[in-house]
Design a protein around this motif. Structure first.
Motif, PDB file in Angstrom:
ATOM      1  N   LEU A 154      55.542   8.905  -8.437  1.00  0.00           N
ATOM      2  CA  LEU A 154      54.145   8.912  -8.031  1.00  0.00           C
ATOM      3  C   LEU A 154      54.053   9.149  -6.534  1.00  0.00           C
ATOM      4  CD1 LEU A 154      51.578   8.434  -9.651  1.00  0.00           C
ATOM      5  CD2 LEU A 154      51.617   6.090  -8.857  1.00  0.00           C
ATOM      6  N   LYS A 155      53.329  10.172  -6.152  1.00  0.00           N
ATOM      7  CA  LYS A 155      53.220  10.524  -4.741  1.00  0.00           C
ATOM      8  C   LYS A 155      51.757  10.481  -4.319  1.00  0.00           C
ATOM      9  CE  LYS A 155      54.611  14.108  -1.569  1.00  0.00           C
ATOM     10  NZ  LYS A 155      54.949  15.495  -1.417  1.00  0.00           N
ATOM     11  N   ILE A 156      51.504   9.898  -3.174  1.00  0.00           N
ATOM     12  CA  ILE A 156      50.135   9.850  -2.653  1.00  0.00           C
ATOM     13  C   ILE A 156      49.890  11.121  -1.850  1.00  0.00           C
ATOM     14  CG2 ILE A 156      48.530   8.629  -1.150  1.00  0.00           C
ATOM     15  CD1 ILE A 156      50.051   6.081  -1.788  1.00  0.00           C
ATOM     16  N   GLU A 157      48.928  11.884  -2.283  1.00  0.00           N
ATOM     17  CA  GLU A 157      48.570  13.122  -1.576  1.00  0.00           C
ATOM     18  C   GLU A 157      47.624  12.791  -0.434  1.00  0.00           C
ATOM     19  OE1 GLU A 157      50.058  15.886  -2.181  1.00  0.00           O
ATOM     20  OE2 GLU A 157      51.090  15.121  -3.940  1.00  0.00           O
ATOM     21  N   ILE A 158      47.877  13.406   0.691  1.00  0.00           N
ATOM     22  CA  ILE A 158      47.074  13.113   1.882  1.00  0.00           C
ATOM     23  C   ILE A 158      45.838  14.003   1.992  1.00  0.00           C
ATOM     24  CG2 ILE A 158      48.262  14.659   3.478  1.00  0.00           C
ATOM     25  CD1 ILE A 158      48.148  12.178   5.443  1.00  0.00           C
ATOM     26  N   THR A 159      45.819  15.125   1.306  1.00  0.00           N
ATOM     27  CA  THR A 159      44.708  16.071   1.428  1.00  0.00           C
ATOM     28  C   THR A 159      43.346  15.455   1.121  1.00  0.00           C
ATOM     29  OG1 THR A 159      46.244  17.823   0.843  1.00  0.00           O
ATOM     30  CG2 THR A 159      43.921  18.366   0.777  1.00  0.00           C
ATOM     31  N   PRO A 160      43.184  14.663   0.048  1.00  0.00           N
ATOM     32  CA  PRO A 160      41.865  14.052  -0.181  1.00  0.00           C
ATOM     33  C   PRO A 160      41.441  13.118   0.949  1.00  0.00           C
ATOM     34  CG  PRO A 160      43.201  13.924  -2.160  1.00  0.00           C
ATOM     35  CD  PRO A 160      44.104  14.404  -1.070  1.00  0.00           C
ATOM     36  N   VAL A 161      42.380  12.429   1.557  1.00  0.00           N
ATOM     37  CA  VAL A 161      42.046  11.532   2.670  1.00  0.00           C
ATOM     38  C   VAL A 161      41.557  12.345   3.868  1.00  0.00           C
ATOM     39  CG1 VAL A 161      42.935   9.805   4.277  1.00  0.00           C
ATOM     40  CG2 VAL A 161      43.686   9.787   1.886  1.00  0.00           C
ATOM     41  N   LEU A 162      42.269  13.425   4.191  1.00  0.00           N
ATOM     42  CA  LEU A 162      41.861  14.268   5.317  1.00  0.00           C
ATOM     43  C   LEU A 162      40.488  14.899   5.069  1.00  0.00           C
ATOM     44  CD1 LEU A 162      45.257  16.069   6.033  1.00  0.00           C
ATOM     45  CD2 LEU A 162      44.300  14.095   7.231  1.00  0.00           C
ATOM     46  N   PHE A 164      38.114  13.691   3.190  1.00  0.00           N
ATOM     47  CA  PHE A 164      37.126  12.618   3.255  1.00  0.00           C
ATOM     48  C   PHE A 164      36.770  12.295   4.703  1.00  0.00           C
ATOM     49  CE2 PHE A 164      35.596   8.250   3.049  1.00  0.00           C
ATOM     50  CZ  PHE A 164      34.778   8.274   1.929  1.00  0.00           C
ATOM     51  N   VAL A 165      37.776  12.222   5.569  1.00  0.00           N
ATOM     52  CA  VAL A 165      37.545  11.896   6.981  1.00  0.00           C
ATOM     53  C   VAL A 165      36.679  12.967   7.645  1.00  0.00           C
ATOM     54  CG1 VAL A 165      38.700  11.696   9.229  1.00  0.00           C
ATOM     55  CG2 VAL A 165      39.605  10.469   7.252  1.00  0.00           C
ATOM     56  N   GLU A 166      36.969  14.238   7.355  1.00  0.00           N
ATOM     57  CA  GLU A 166      36.189  15.315   7.976  1.00  0.00           C
ATOM     58  C   GLU A 166      34.850  15.539   7.278  1.00  0.00           C
ATOM     59  OE1 GLU A 166      38.575  18.701  10.117  1.00  0.00           O
ATOM     60  OE2 GLU A 166      39.366  18.430   8.093  1.00  0.00           O
ATOM     61  N   GLY A 167      34.870  15.643   5.965  1.00  0.00           N
ATOM     62  CA  GLY A 167      33.666  16.020   5.230  1.00  0.00           C
ATOM     63  C   GLY A 167      32.658  14.914   5.053  1.00  0.00           C
ATOM     64  N   VAL A 168      33.111  13.715   4.736  1.00  0.00           N
ATOM     65  CA  VAL A 168      32.190  12.609   4.467  1.00  0.00           C
ATOM     66  C   VAL A 168      31.880  11.830   5.735  1.00  0.00           C
ATOM     67  CG1 VAL A 168      31.882  10.454   3.187  1.00  0.00           C
ATOM     68  CG2 VAL A 168      32.929  12.426   2.071  1.00  0.00           C
ATOM     69  N   CYS A 169      32.918  11.533   6.520  1.00  0.00           N
ATOM     70  CA  CYS A 169      32.732  10.696   7.710  1.00  0.00           C
ATOM     71  C   CYS A 169      32.330  11.501   8.949  1.00  0.00           C
ATOM     72  CB  CYS A 169      34.007   9.902   8.003  1.00  0.00           C
ATOM     73  SG  CYS A 169      34.487   8.823   6.642  1.00  0.00           S
ATOM     74  N   GLY A 179      50.932  13.207  13.180  1.00  0.00           N
ATOM     75  CA  GLY A 179      49.881  12.651  12.335  1.00  0.00           C
ATOM     76  C   GLY A 179      48.614  13.422  12.657  1.00  0.00           C
ATOM     77  N   TRP A 180      47.556  13.114  11.959  1.00  0.00           N
ATOM     78  CA  TRP A 180      46.282  13.802  12.186  1.00  0.00           C
ATOM     79  C   TRP A 180      45.399  12.898  13.019  1.00  0.00           C
ATOM     80  CZ3 TRP A 180      49.261  14.042   7.932  1.00  0.00           C
ATOM     81  CH2 TRP A 180      49.573  15.305   7.430  1.00  0.00           C
ATOM     82  N   VAL A 181      44.977  13.376  14.178  1.00  0.00           N
ATOM     83  CA  VAL A 181      44.117  12.592  15.070  1.00  0.00           C
ATOM     84  C   VAL A 181      42.715  13.188  15.006  1.00  0.00           C
ATOM     85  CG1 VAL A 181      43.713  11.800  17.425  1.00  0.00           C
ATOM     86  CG2 VAL A 181      46.054  12.000  16.557  1.00  0.00           C
ATOM     87  N   PHE A 182      41.757  12.337  14.625  1.00  0.00           N
ATOM     88  CA  PHE A 182      40.367  12.748  14.494  1.00  0.00           C
ATOM     89  C   PHE A 182      39.510  11.991  15.497  1.00  0.00           C
ATOM     90  CE2 PHE A 182      42.216  13.422  10.331  1.00  0.00           C
ATOM     91  CZ  PHE A 182      41.697  14.645   9.944  1.00  0.00           C
TER      92      PHE A 182
END
Length: 189
Positions: A154-162, A164-169, A179-182
Motif C-alpha cells: 500500500l503506497k500513499i500517493e502525494i498527488t491528491p494532497v498537492l 488539494f493544497v493548490e486547488g482547494v486551499c 519537498g513542496w513549499v507552498f
C-alpha cells in the motif's frame, strides 16, 4: 403646461453636458478642451513567477506583545505549507492551523476502508501533530501514514494532497526542492 417628453429630453441634454465638455467659441477666441479628470495609468506587470511581496518589517516587536503561536500564526501572512513524501507516507507542516485541520479532516473522511478486516479500519491513519510551541492546543503538522505497516504494498500517493493544497486551499507552489513549499499571501475570509 409643458410637454413632459420635451422636459425629459432637456434633462438628458443637461446630464450629457456634465459629462461631455463641448468647446465654446466666443468672439474669435481659440478654443481648448481640457480634460484633467482622466489619468493614464500603465498596468502593473510582474515578471512571470514573481510572487507578491510580504510586508516589510522595519523594526522587531517585543516578545511580550506577541500572541501565542496558536493565535499568531493563524493571523499573520504569509501562510506557509511544506509537503514531504516520506518512507511512511506524507507529512504536511504548516503555519496556518485551520488549513491543516481541513487537510486532516478531508483525508481522514475519505480514506478507503479495509473491507477484508472485520474492524473495517481505514488503510491510512491521518493525524494532527501537536506543536512543540504554544499551549498544547496548537498543531503544526498533519501525518498520513499506513495504518498497518505489514501492508507494504500500500503506497500513499502525494498527488491528491498537492492538488488539494493548490486547488482547494488556494496556496501557490514556491519551489519543490526538498519537498513542496507552498505559500498563500491573502487571508481567508
Amino acid at each position: 403646461m409643458t410637454n413632459p417628453c420635451h422636459n425629459s429630453s432637456l434633462i438628458g441634454e443637461d446630464i450629457e453636458q456634465v459629462f461631455i465638455k463641448k468647446p465654446s467659441a466666443t468672439r474669435g477666441e481659440a478654443t481648448e478642451t481640457i480634460q484633467d479628470d482622466f489619468v493614464d495609468v500603465a498596468p502593473v506587470t510582474r515578471p512571470s513567477g514573481a510572487q507578491r511581496s510580504t510586508p516589510k518589517v522595519l523594526s522587531l516587536p517585543s516578545v511580550d506583545v506577541l500572541a501565542r503561536p496558536e493565535n499568531l500564526f493563524s493571523s499573520i501572512l504569509p501562510y506557509t505549507l511544506i509537503v514531504r513524501h516520506t518512507s511512511d507516507g506524507v507529512e504536511i507542516e504548516g503555519s496556518h492551523q485551520p488549513t491543516l485541520q481541513l487537510i486532516h479532516d478531508y483525508f481522514k473522511k475519505y480514506a478507503r476502508k479495509n473491507l477484508n478486516d472485520t474492524r473495517q479500519i481505514s488503510y491510512f491513519n491521518t493525524s494532527l501533530v501537536p506543536s512543540a510551541w504554544g499551549s498544547g492546543t496548537y498543531h503544526d503538522a498533519v501525518r498520513i501514514v499506513r495504518e498497518d505497516n505489514r501492508a507494504s504494498w500500500l503506497k500513499i500517493e502525494i498527488t491528491p494532497v498537492l492538488a488539494f493544497v493548490e486547488g482547494v486551499c488556494g496556496y501557490e507552489l514556491l519551489h519543490s526542492e526538498a519537498g513542496w513549499v507552498f505559500r498563500r499571501n491573502e487571508p481567508f475570509h
